[in-house]
Design a protein around this motif. Structure first.
Motif, PDB file in Angstrom:
ATOM      1  N   THR A 146       0.926  -1.192   0.032  1.00  0.00           N
ATOM      2  CA  THR A 146       0.036  -0.011   0.047  1.00  0.00           C
ATOM      3  C   THR A 146       0.814   1.233  -0.014  1.00  0.00           C
ATOM      4  OG1 THR A 146      -1.844   0.895   0.958  1.00  0.00           O
ATOM      5  CG2 THR A 146      -0.111   0.209   2.612  1.00  0.00           C
ATOM      6  N   THR A 147       0.275   2.483   0.147  1.00  0.00           N
ATOM      7  CA  THR A 147       1.057   3.556  -0.027  1.00  0.00           C
ATOM      8  C   THR A 147       1.788   4.056   1.173  1.00  0.00           C
ATOM      9  OG1 THR A 147      -0.803   5.019   0.568  1.00  0.00           O
ATOM     10  CG2 THR A 147      -0.631   4.281  -1.655  1.00  0.00           C
ATOM     11  N   VAL A 148       2.306   5.076   1.272  1.00  0.00           N
ATOM     12  CA  VAL A 148       3.041   5.610   2.189  1.00  0.00           C
ATOM     13  C   VAL A 148       2.042   6.464   3.113  1.00  0.00           C
ATOM     14  CG1 VAL A 148       4.643   7.605   3.000  1.00  0.00           C
ATOM     15  CG2 VAL A 148       5.450   6.364   1.085  1.00  0.00           C
ATOM     16  N   ASN A 200       0.062   4.079   5.335  1.00  0.00           N
ATOM     17  CA  ASN A 200       0.838   3.326   6.459  1.00  0.00           C
ATOM     18  C   ASN A 200       0.834   4.321   7.656  1.00  0.00           C
ATOM     19  OD1 ASN A 200       2.665   0.877   6.181  1.00  0.00           O
ATOM     20  ND2 ASN A 200       2.321   1.622   4.201  1.00  0.00           N
ATOM     21  N   ARG A 218       5.708  12.620  -1.117  1.00  0.00           N
ATOM     22  CA  ARG A 218       5.958  11.062  -1.386  1.00  0.00           C
ATOM     23  C   ARG A 218       4.586  10.277  -0.951  1.00  0.00           C
ATOM     24  NH1 ARG A 218      11.425   9.835  -2.484  1.00  0.00           N
ATOM     25  NH2 ARG A 218      10.630   7.842  -2.743  1.00  0.00           N
ATOM     26  N   GLU A 219       3.617  11.058  -0.441  1.00  0.00           N
ATOM     27  CA  GLU A 219       2.332  10.215   0.073  1.00  0.00           C
ATOM     28  C   GLU A 219       1.998   9.154  -0.739  1.00  0.00           C
ATOM     29  OE1 GLU A 219       2.197  14.480   1.761  1.00  0.00           O
ATOM     30  OE2 GLU A 219       2.691  13.468  -0.008  1.00  0.00           O
ATOM     31  N   GLY A 220       1.928   9.167  -2.172  1.00  0.00           N
ATOM     32  CA  GLY A 220       1.365   8.287  -2.949  1.00  0.00           C
ATOM     33  C   GLY A 220       2.060   7.109  -3.520  1.00  0.00           C
ATOM     34  N   ASP A 221       3.449   7.059  -2.849  1.00  0.00           N
ATOM     35  CA  ASP A 221       4.332   6.021  -3.439  1.00  0.00           C
ATOM     36  C   ASP A 221       3.976   4.932  -2.600  1.00  0.00           C
ATOM     37  OD1 ASP A 221       5.679   8.334  -4.646  1.00  0.00           O
ATOM     38  OD2 ASP A 221       7.537   8.038  -3.656  1.00  0.00           O
ATOM     39  N   GLN A 222       4.199   3.609  -3.424  1.00  0.00           N
ATOM     40  CA  GLN A 222       4.038   2.461  -2.886  1.00  0.00           C
ATOM     41  C   GLN A 222       5.425   1.951  -2.146  1.00  0.00           C
ATOM     42  OE1 GLN A 222       1.555   0.099  -3.467  1.00  0.00           O
ATOM     43  NE2 GLN A 222       0.249   2.012  -4.142  1.00  0.00           N
ATOM     44  N   VAL A 223       4.958   1.448  -1.064  1.00  0.00           N
ATOM     45  CA  VAL A 223       6.238   1.225   0.194  1.00  0.00           C
ATOM     46  C   VAL A 223       7.177   0.370  -0.576  1.00  0.00           C
ATOM     47  CG1 VAL A 223       6.669   0.210   2.318  1.00  0.00           C
ATOM     48  CG2 VAL A 223       4.952   1.728   2.027  1.00  0.00           C
ATOM     49  N   GLN A 250       8.151  -0.122  -2.995  1.00  0.00           N
ATOM     50  CA  GLN A 250       9.040   0.482  -4.249  1.00  0.00           C
ATOM     51  C   GLN A 250      10.354   1.249  -3.665  1.00  0.00           C
ATOM     52  OE1 GLN A 250       6.090   2.599  -6.732  1.00  0.00           O
ATOM     53  NE2 GLN A 250       5.881   0.824  -8.139  1.00  0.00           N
TER      54      GLN A 250
END
Length: 216
Positions: A94-96, A99, A130-135, A137
């Protein structure tokens, strides 16, 4: 805040450590040091109720947390404790932002407050936007910074950190310790298991576990 009384941990006939007595106060950062195998992580896990000591007590504000019911343990972890794991303990698929959102206490989960809190926390650890980044990655160092931002969002009263800088370079190690010291200055109690002399030297107090498996 946390008082450890005559704590012992056995694995079968082997005593990992015994007779541990110490206190961690609000606004204090303690380095937990000792050789590999001395049981630093196990002691953190006993304080954080992930493992059960063989004898002794862990008191939080006068109450023995090792005797809490299942609901009491859940509330202690939710309302008091923040853990900075060596393996980050993030939800990787899921996303940053997701989390960080799970760390918010219910009374602070209104959308506007959440957005501000997450944004500020990510900016503080160098991950602004970076809220939308996948963890999954992210690099290991970036994942550790997300875990640190999660602590900032949660605002726990007690932080247990297990080798939080082991995989980080000097710049990010300094940033992690700076953030933990800021939390300490705000009244949080912080216990860090570490092999790093740099981390140890920035703590207020050092508590050593020796190779003979007892408090030193």
């Amino acid at each position: 805040m946390i008082e450890i009384q005559n704590l012992s941990k056995n694995f079968g006939s082997r005593t990992l450590w015994s007779g541990i007595d110490t206190t961690v106060n609000r606004g204090e950062m303690v380095a937990l040091v000792g050789p590999s195998g001395s049981g630093k992580s196990t002691l953190l896990n006993c304080i954080g109720l992930l493992e059960k000591p063989s004898a002794g007590a862990v008191l939080y504000e006068g109450k023995d947390v090792t005797r809490f019911t299942r609901n009491g343990v859940r509330r202690f972890r939710r309302d008091v404790l923040g853990y900075l794991f060596q393996n980050y303990a993030l939800i990787e698929n899921t996303t940053v932002a997701a989390n960080l959102e799970i760390a918010l206490k219910p009374q602070r989960s209104r959308r506007g407050e959440f957005d501000t809190t997450v944004s500020e926390a990510l900016e503080r650890v160098g991950l602004a936007g970076r809220e939308g980044d996948q963890v999954h990655q992210l690099s290991g160092g970036e994942q550790q910074r997300v875990a640190l931002a999660r602590l900032i969002v949660k605002r726990p009263a007690l932080v247990l950190a297990d080798e939080p800088t082991g995989a980080l370079d000097h710049v990010n190690t300094t940033m992690v310790i700076d953030v933990l010291r800021e939390m300490r200055a705000a009244g949080c109690a912080v216990v860090i298991a570490t092999h790093s002399g740099h981390v140890r030297d920035r703590c207020d107090t050092v508590f050593a576990l020796n190779e003979k498996s007892s408090a030193a």
